[in-house]
Write a protein that holds these residues in place. Structure first.
Motif, short mmCIF file in Angstrom:
data_model
loop_
_atom_site.label_atom_id
_atom_site.label_comp_id
_atom_site.label_asym_id
_atom_site.label_seq_id
_atom_site.Cartn_x
_atom_site.Cartn_y
_atom_site.Cartn_z
N THR A 376 33.81 51.00 54.92
CA THR A 376 33.46 52.11 54.02
C THR A 376 33.88 51.83 52.59
O THR A 376 33.37 52.43 51.65
CB THR A 376 34.12 53.42 54.49
OG1 THR A 376 35.54 53.31 54.33
CG2 THR A 376 33.79 53.72 55.94
N ILE A 450 24.77 58.37 48.43
CA ILE A 450 25.45 57.29 49.16
C ILE A 450 26.90 57.67 49.44
O ILE A 450 27.41 57.50 50.56
CB ILE A 450 25.39 55.97 48.37
CG1 ILE A 450 23.97 55.41 48.33
CG2 ILE A 450 26.37 54.94 48.95
CD1 ILE A 450 23.47 54.85 49.64
N ILE A 451 27.57 58.19 48.42
CA ILE A 451 28.98 58.60 48.59
C ILE A 451 29.10 59.68 49.65
O ILE A 451 30.00 59.65 50.50
CB ILE A 451 29.56 59.08 47.24
CG1 ILE A 451 29.63 57.90 46.26
CG2 ILE A 451 30.94 59.70 47.43
CD1 ILE A 451 29.98 58.29 44.85
N ARG A 453 27.07 60.19 52.17
CA ARG A 453 26.84 59.56 53.48
C ARG A 453 28.09 58.83 53.97
O ARG A 453 28.46 58.92 55.14
CB ARG A 453 25.68 58.57 53.38
CG ARG A 453 24.31 59.21 53.32
CD ARG A 453 23.23 58.19 52.93
NE ARG A 453 23.15 57.07 53.87
CZ ARG A 453 22.38 55.99 53.66
NH1 ARG A 453 21.65 55.91 52.56
NH2 ARG A 453 22.36 55.02 54.56
N MET A 454 28.75 58.09 53.07
CA MET A 454 29.93 57.33 53.46
C MET A 454 31.07 58.24 53.93
O MET A 454 31.85 57.87 54.81
CB MET A 454 30.40 56.47 52.29
CG MET A 454 29.43 55.38 51.89
SD MET A 454 29.32 54.03 53.09
CE MET A 454 30.64 52.98 52.55
N GLN A 455 31.14 59.41 53.33
CA GLN A 455 32.23 60.33 53.67
C GLN A 455 31.90 61.22 54.86
O GLN A 455 32.78 61.91 55.38
CB GLN A 455 32.57 61.20 52.46
CG GLN A 455 33.15 60.40 51.29
CD GLN A 455 33.35 61.25 50.04
OE1 GLN A 455 32.75 62.32 49.91
NE2 GLN A 455 34.18 60.77 49.13
N MET A 457 29.91 60.17 57.88
CA MET A 457 29.17 59.34 58.81
C MET A 457 29.06 60.00 60.19
O MET A 457 30.03 60.59 60.67
CB MET A 457 29.86 57.97 58.97
CG MET A 457 29.59 57.02 57.82
SD MET A 457 27.86 56.49 57.86
CE MET A 457 27.66 55.87 56.18
N ASP A 464 23.34 56.34 61.32
CA ASP A 464 23.75 55.85 60.01
C ASP A 464 25.11 55.17 60.17
O ASP A 464 25.88 55.50 61.08
CB ASP A 464 23.86 56.99 59.00
CG ASP A 464 23.81 56.49 57.55
OD1 ASP A 464 23.60 55.28 57.36
OD2 ASP A 464 23.98 57.31 56.63
N ASN A 465 25.39 54.21 59.32
CA ASN A 465 26.67 53.51 59.38
C ASN A 465 26.99 52.95 58.00
O ASN A 465 26.11 52.85 57.13
CB ASN A 465 26.62 52.40 60.43
CG ASN A 465 25.52 51.39 60.17
OD1 ASN A 465 25.60 50.58 59.25
ND2 ASN A 465 24.45 51.45 60.97
N PRO A 466 28.26 52.58 57.76
CA PRO A 466 28.65 52.11 56.43
C PRO A 466 27.87 50.89 55.95
O PRO A 466 27.56 50.77 54.76
CB PRO A 466 30.14 51.78 56.61
CG PRO A 466 30.59 52.67 57.72
CD PRO A 466 29.42 52.76 58.65
N ALA A 469 24.48 52.05 54.66
CA ALA A 469 24.63 52.78 53.40
C ALA A 469 24.91 51.81 52.25
O ALA A 469 24.35 51.94 51.15
CB ALA A 469 25.75 53.80 53.51
N THR A 470 25.78 50.84 52.51
CA THR A 470 26.10 49.85 51.48
C THR A 470 24.87 49.04 51.10
O THR A 470 24.62 48.74 49.92
CB THR A 470 27.21 48.90 51.98
OG1 THR A 470 28.36 49.66 52.34
CG2 THR A 470 27.60 47.89 50.91
#
Length: 642
Positions: A376, A450-451, A453-455, A457, A464-466, A469-470
């Protein structure tokens, strides 16, 4: 804890929850590793406190590992009959040639641009002239076959060179090719990395090699049983290795008989392997398999095949007959150093008891435990990683025993001693130029998403996964249209900025036909997307069916290539259109994807060297190594640096 410290194993404290699931206790694990470091440091202090013990251990270490003095090689006396009189080799090349002639078992660890190709060719021809070699085989990446053949004939116009193609290795043509190699009086036989695997080893030699490895595994197992007990995981790990070798022996016995001449019968007495790092994925047995930084201990079929042939040649020719060349022998993992030593210094490792990875790692490596960012990029996790060399002077001495090392600083010093300037120009401004492109409002909004989504998951990584998203964030940073095809063409995005820079450099160097390379990883030209997608799909299908060659090839396919093949927007043609709008002719702008055969690649590279093609656009995977088109090169552009 003490046995784990002594054996270099990972130290962690775990607990079970009410459901019986095992978790790592981060605080206690960290405390345990701090205590382990204290014990190690205290042990080091204790060793040197007693004079008799200190001298005894120092004597054992020096007698075992600190035993070599490096030779120096001076090739200034070589005259090279038959070589092109218009080509003058540099002193470091002559020294390397003399070392190859004298030692016959060497790694050319020369920096990029040091002239490894000419050095290897001259060593081949001189060794044959002296009667030391009779039929060497040169193995290189597929796209370099034509280039190697051309350079060989440029340096030695009268050389008898057999250049093979993939068609020669087709089943219907293989028998004819083998006969041609076996009966011909060749100065060199040139084959590609992928074709080399089609040259079968002698069954008896493969079986003997596997039986030798099984005997060594059994010896290592017995030693580990005495040290750690019968139930230790390392003993079980070695049992798996033994089973793999036994299975390999069965496969050899069951393999259908082929009337084709095998590698042992071709008369090849030396292997010259260019870009040898392509074979670094060699199997190894270890009890440290859970540690990060070790890579894949199972290895690949390609590396195993080379190892068998290398050992065969070394055993037949008194440890000689193997020549590697690469500018990156160690790049991603400390294990790669051990791998190179196994290829070229196996008997020396065995004499010191270091031919098994764990023994080697206990002497020359160290496990470092610390906090690392997770996928993440936000949270930290405690991780143990094999990432630090120890006893480095002795390791370097062993390595230099077979490695001819030439760094960029060495080259500059050699040229300065000869009263010449280093011929490679400096980067303008001495460092890469960073073009900062301000993000658009749409990109800023997407980054906020994106932020979020990362926070937040989901528990199911398929949703979805880190990593996903990256990757989406990277595509957005290259061009918003990669994640939203309906987004507009922002006037100050990366494509427009790059097009302006490339056009300006094109004009500045127009009188000298200066060329430029453009790297784009997260996109594929639209005309080649179907072919790329089919290539990847075919690899996946073959890999799922157990095809080892496909499994290995698939391992080299990056997520960038997969994503690029499925994207609706095409950054390549967008950039080409912008350059054409600025007045650059279409035929001077090419995509590496157009050269889908070795012949087409060589024609494209030659056009680039002449300056007929001024701008070549491709990915890191397709243009990142071994592509010698630098004759008129004046600029590199990375639109999405890996």
């Amino acid at each position: 804890m003490i046995p784990k410290i002594l054996s270099g194993k990972e130290i962690k404290v775990t607990y079970k929850d009410v459901d019986g699931n095992t978790h790592i206790d981060k605080d206690r694990t960290l405390a345990a590793n701090f205590k382990a470091d204290e014990i190690r440091n205290e042990f080091k202090d204790w060793i040197w406190q007693d004079a008799e013990r200190r001298e005894s251990l120092a004597r054992i270490y020096n007698d075992t590992y600190n035993t070599d003095r490096l030779r120096e090689y001076d090739g200034s006396h070589l005259t090279f009959p038959g070589m092109n009189a218009n080509i003058e080799l540099h002193p470091h090349q002559k020294n390397a040639i003399w070392r190859m002639i004298a030692d016959g078992n060497i790694l050319l660890d020369h920096t990029v641009g040091a002239g490894k190709t000419y050095a290897m060719i001259a060593a081949i021809m001189e060794s044959q002239r002296m009667g030391l070699l009779h039929k060497p085989m040169i193995v290189m990446p597929n796209h370099l076959v034509g280039q190697w053949a051309a350079e060989f004939c440029t340096l030695y116009p009268n050389a008898r060179v057999l250049q093979t193609t993939n068609k020669d290795f087709a089943k219907r043509n293989r028998q004819l090719l083998m006969s041609k190699i076996a009966t011909g009086d060749w100065d060199a036989v040139i084959v590609s990395h992928s074709s080399f695997g089609f040259l079968p080893s002698l069954r008896d030699e493969e079986r003997n090699f596997c039986e030798e490895q099984i005997a060594e595994v059994l010896a290592a197992q017995e030693k580990m049983r005495q040290e750690y007990g019968h139930r230790d995981k390392s003993v079980k790990q070695l049992e798996k290795v033994k089973v793999r070798y036994e299975q390999k022996i069965k496969e050899i016995a069951d393999r259908p008989k082929d009337d084709t001449v095998n590698f042992s019968e071709l008369g090849v007495d030396a292997l010259f392997v260019d870009e040898a790092h392509e074979f670094k994925n060699l199997f190894f047995a270890t009890q440290k398999s859970r540690l990060a930084g070790l890579g894949n201990s199972n290895g690949s079929k390609k590396a195993f095949d080379l190892f068998v042939k290398v050992r065969m040649l070394q055993q037949r020719h008194g440890g000689k007959g193997v020549y590697f060349a690469t500018g990156t022998p160690v790049s991603n993992s400390l294990v790669e150093m051990f791998t190179m030593q196994r290829y070229l210094q196996y008997d020396a490792l065995k004499a010191k008891g270091l031919h098994y990875f764990d023994a080697w790692a206990d002497v020359f490596g160290n496990v470092v435990t610390g906090w690392e960012l997770d996928a993440t990029g936000v949270n930290y996790k405690l991780n143990s990683r094999f990432s630090q060399f120890v006893n480095l002077p002795e390791l370097i001495t062993m390595y230099r025993g077979f490695a001819d090392v030439v760094t960029l600083d060495d080259l500059k010093a050699l040229f300065k001693e000869g009263g010449k300037a280093w011929p490679v120009p400096q980067i303008q401004g001495t460092a890469p130029k960073q073009r900062i492109v301000d993000r658009s409002a749409a990109q800023a909004a997407y980054m906020d998403d994106i932020i979020h989504r990362m926070q937040n998951m989901p528990s199911d990584a398929r949703e979805d996964n880190p990593l996903k998203a990256t990757n989406d964030a990277r595509k957005m940073a290259l061009d918003m249209r990669l994640v939203d095809p309906d987004a507009g063409d922002h006037p100050h995005n990366k494509v427009n900025t790059a097009a302006g820079d490339i056009h300006q450099i094109y004009r500045d160097w127009d009188d000298k036909k200066g060329t430029q390379l453009v790297f784009i990883d997260l996109s594929t030209p639209k005309d080649f997307k179907a072919a790329e997608a089919k290539r990847i799909t075919d690899l996946i299908n073959k890999a799922e069916a157990g095809d080892e060659a496909a499994i290995e090839a698939l391992g080299k396919v990056s997520m960038d290539e997969v994503e690029a093949a499925s994207s609706r927007f095409d950054v390549y043609n967008e950039l080409k259109y912008k350059l054409m709008e600025n007045g650059i002719p279409a035929d001077e702008i090419r995509f590496i994807h157009e050269a889908n055969t070795d012949v087409r690649k060589e024609k494209l590279f030659e056009a680039m060297r002449r300056g007929d093609v001024r701008i070549l656009i491709g990915s890191t995977a397709k243009m990142g190594s071994g592509m010698n088109v630098q004759n008129k090169l004046v600029a590199l552009h990375h639109l999405d640096a890996p």
